[in-house]
Design a protein around this motif. Structure first.
Motif, PDB file in Angstrom:
ATOM      1  N   ARG A 185       0.849  -1.201   0.000  1.00  0.00           N
ATOM      2  CA  ARG A 185       0.000   0.000   0.000  1.00  0.00           C
ATOM      3  C   ARG A 185       0.884   1.250   0.000  1.00  0.00           C
ATOM      4  NH1 ARG A 185      -3.633  -2.056   5.164  1.00  0.00           N
ATOM      5  NH2 ARG A 185      -4.158  -4.105   4.301  1.00  0.00           N
ATOM      6  N   TYR A 187      -3.389   4.574  -1.855  1.00  0.00           N
ATOM      7  CA  TYR A 187      -3.390   3.571  -2.911  1.00  0.00           C
ATOM      8  C   TYR A 187      -3.350   2.194  -2.247  1.00  0.00           C
ATOM      9  CZ  TYR A 187      -1.964   7.640  -5.657  1.00  0.00           C
ATOM     10  OH  TYR A 187      -1.902   8.880  -6.251  1.00  0.00           O
ATOM     11  N   GLY A 188      -4.432   1.437  -2.467  1.00  0.00           N
ATOM     12  CA  GLY A 188      -4.482   0.080  -1.944  1.00  0.00           C
ATOM     13  C   GLY A 188      -4.946  -0.027  -0.505  1.00  0.00           C
ATOM     14  N   TRP A 189      -5.513   1.045   0.059  1.00  0.00           N
ATOM     15  CA  TRP A 189      -6.001   1.011   1.440  1.00  0.00           C
ATOM     16  C   TRP A 189      -7.509   0.754   1.428  1.00  0.00           C
ATOM     17  CZ3 TRP A 189      -2.886   1.330   5.739  1.00  0.00           C
ATOM     18  CH2 TRP A 189      -1.557   1.678   5.505  1.00  0.00           C
TER      19      TRP A 189
END
Length: 713
Positions: A643, A656-658
């Protein structure tokens, strides 16, 4: 004491009650008897203050560019706040002062209490000035004459740059005070002089001083008169002492000059030069800098380091002395230049005359009372408080040491919002302290910081001075048993850090010791708090990247001086070392720095720093002074567990990616200053643990100092 101040916002000129200064090391305190209003420079300042926003912008286009750059990076609202705060300040007026020495500071030779001296001090009952910016007055020179010394030194420096020789012919354009002094100085050098000014009263004075003049009121052509004056050969040089936005004085001067003539600008003019005016004649053009060598050099003016006589014959102080000697010898006559006398009490009326031009005038003298009242020299002034933020008597009382821009714009509003009792504020000169006291409702303003630290109604000492004094004031506050909030850095040397640690340990038993807080506000910024809450759920090592797009600072800036500012790594990078220490939550076990290769003498302030933490995390700080202002000033990125978090300039946080979190955007930048202060005040109120453990503050200080020393080599 009373001092003449001007509002930058609306041009009001007032006599304000401010604390008197003291004779600092290397300086003297002078009780003023006379001061001279500079009808050129000071009228420009008054006109600027009275101008509207659009006219102010036209007069300072370089400031407009800075404002636009700030809008692009920080947003409109913070920029407007910054401009309003700047214009809200009161500016001291005056720089031509005569008086008697009242105190002599340490390390001062050549001056004694009672000496009559000239200085570049402002219009105030008492002025504190460094030793290199004052000179003793010969007994035969009256105060009304000596008060022209500083202006005379400005004219003299301009004349020196023209390198006049016996028999040469010069033009002086602009016959105000500087111009008429320049006429006499050139005549004393054996030169013939042609004076130009639209005011026939001034040209008549120039004629009395031995100059030929151009009768503009009768339609005479300056170029034709100058041609006849030089027998068709062109004049040897032109000294421009006029104040105008027009380019004409420089262009006209170039056409008057002979082959390889020289033009020196002492006043202020437009500078859109025509190359052809200079090219064929190979003319030289130079701008004169105030009183002479030493001006704007802190080592000369503030530290008192003189230039060797054999290498720099004429410094500021030596120019002062030369003018005084000419006044003594009657080679320079300033008596005809005095047109008005005002009692110091009537100073605002003198500035009204200056602004409105209601009467013809040249030299306007302010005369001070022969005997100053006992309160005039008082270093502390009490005020009747009309507070915006009322605070109960049980709330902590604070004293602020230092009243610069950061204290005024950020720290003091943050403390006021925490509803503490604003007991006192100190500054070196007193003006900024008095302004802050009135603006925020402090009980008193002073130039005596020790009196505030020792006061029984003060519980917290807030330190917002230059970096080299931080450790001194922290130690003084601890000795007085006071809590301390110090604007970063905590100290600039490892020895100072050790002294603070020892002093805190010796204060009192654990649980009763004063709290120490460093203003590492970025930990408390709302978006950083959100980032930390997200990171708390991630196990394992993390990677941090901080990119700081720092504005370039010249090597002469106080921040770059290791002895004063500590250098930018110690003075500013400590913020980011602390921030990564906060994110990692573990001790720093290794720290390394590499500076970008620069030329000799250039500041080593473009640096890559690598930090390693006890849990295996690592971080890099790219502190860059080689970027562009349109790019965000600060970018913080965290990489972990597949992340990424990215924070730009404390306004926009992207994820990003959380899971469940994408972004957090603020309408205006928030670097956590108020939250930082609030956390500290709450801890003091409640007797709770410090918001940042002292061990971390000491760790960050030691690591950053080591990095700064490594970079300097």
């Amino acid at each position: 004491m009373r001092q003449v101040l001007q509002s930058l916002a609306d041009g009001r000129t007032i006599l304000a009650e401010v604390p008197a200064g003291a004779a600092a090391r290397g300086g003297v305190l002078v009780r003023t008897t006379r001061s001279l209003i500079s009808s050129g420079t000071e009228r420009m300042l008054v006109d600027f203050g009275r101008a509207g926003w659009i006219d102010k912008a036209r007069q300072q286009p370089e400031k407009v560019r800075q404002v636009l750059d700030k809008v692009r990076t920080d947003g409109v609202l913070p920029t407007l706040d910054a401009v309003r705060d700047k214009l809200d300040q009161m500016m001291p007026l005056g720089y031509c002062n005569v008086g008697r020495v009242a105190e002599v500071g340490a390390d001062v030779r050549g001056f004694a209490v009672g000496d009559r001296v000239v200085s570049n001090g402002p219009h105030a009952e008492f002025v504190a000035v460094p030793r290199n910016l004052c000179a003793r007055i010969p007994d035969e020179v009256a105060d009304d004459e000596a008060v022209f010394t500083v202006l005379g030194a400005i004219a003299l420096q301009g004349v020196r740059l023209t390198v006049p020789t016996l028999g040469e012919r010069f033009v002086v354009t602009g016959l105000g005070l500087l111009g008429l002094l320049s006429v006499q100085l050139l005549r004393a050098n054996g030169c013939r002089v042609l004076g130009i000014d639209p005011d026939p009263t001034k040209t008549e004075l120039a004629r009395r001083f031995g100059a030929d003049v151009v009768a503009l009121e009768r339609g005479e052509d300056p170029l034709a008169v100058a041609d006849a004056f030089s027998d068709g050969a062109g004049v040897d040089g032109v000294l421009i002492t006029a104040s105008t936005r027009s380019n004409d004085p420089v262009s006209q001067g170039a056409r008057m000059c002979r082959q390889r003539g020289r033009i020196v600008l002492v006043g202020v003019t437009g500078l859109e030069l025509d190359r052809s005016d200079f090219y064929q004649k190979e003319l030289s053009f130079q701008v004169s800098c105030s009183y002479g060598p030493g001006r704007y050099d802190p080592q000369y003016e503030e530290a008192g380091t003189d230039y060797p006589l054999g290498f720099v014959r004429w410094t500021e102080q030596r120019n002062f002395q030369a003018v005084l000697e000419m006044l003594h010898a009657r080679a320079l006559d300033v008596r005809p230049l005095v047109t008005h006398h005002f009692a110091f009490d009537a100073a605002p009326a003198a500035y009204e005359l200056l602004a409105t031009q209601s009467q013809p005038h040249l030299g306007i003298l302010l005369e001070y009372p022969a005997q100053s009242s006992s309160s005039a020299a008082a270093r502390t002034v009490a005020y009747d408080r009309e507070r915006t933020h009322a605070a109960a008597d049980a709330e902590p009382g604070i004293a602020v040491i230092g009243a610069g821009n950061y204290a005024l714009r950020t720290l003091i509003p943050a403390f006021a919002a925490s509803h503490v009792r604003l007991q006192g504020i100190a500054s070196g000169g007193g003006v900024s302290a008095a302004h802050s006291a009135r603006k925020f409702g402090f009980a008193r303003a002073t130039t005596d910081s020790d009196s505030l630290i020792d006061a029984s109604d003060v519980d917290i000492v807030v330190i917002a001075t230059r970096h080299d004094s931080h450790a001194h004031f922290v130690l003084r506050a601890l000795q007085a048993g006071k809590h301390v909030f110090v604007e970063k850095p905590l100290a600039v040397t490892a020895h100072e850090v050790d002294s603070i640690a020892d002093a805190w340990s010796a204060c009192a038993p654990i649980g009763q010791r004063p709290q120490i807080m460093v203003g590492y506000n970025r930990r408390f910024a709302p978006q950083v708090v959100r980032m930390q809450s997200l990171l708390a759920g991630v196990r394992g090592a993390k990677s941090f990247i901080v990119t700081v797009n720092a504005p370039a600072l010249p090597a002469s800036h106080w921040m770059q001086d290791p002895r004063v500012g500590g250098g930018r790594i110690i003075g500013e990078c400590c913020h980011f070392v602390d921030l990564l220490r906060f994110f990692a939550g573990h001790a720093i076990v290794d720290a390394r720095a590499q500076a970008l290769a620069v030329g000799s003498g250039a500041p080593r302030d473009t640096v890559a720093i690598t930090l390693s933490f006890a849990d295996g995390s690592w971080g890099t700080i790219h502190y860059l002074a080689t970027g562009h202002a349109s790019f965000p000033k600060e970018r913080i990125e965290v990489f972990c567990a597949g992340r990424i978090l990215q924070l730009d300039n404390f306004r926009r946080l992207r994820a990003y990616g959380w899971p469940g979190f994408k972004s957090m955007r603020l309408l205006r930048q928030d670097k956590g200053q108020r939250a930082c202060v609030r956390a500290f005040i709450d801890a003091v109120r409640n007797g709770a643990s410090a918001p940042i453990p002292l061990e971390e503050l000491l760790e960050v200080a030691r690591v950053t100092i080591a990095l700064g020393e490594a970079v300097r080599g």
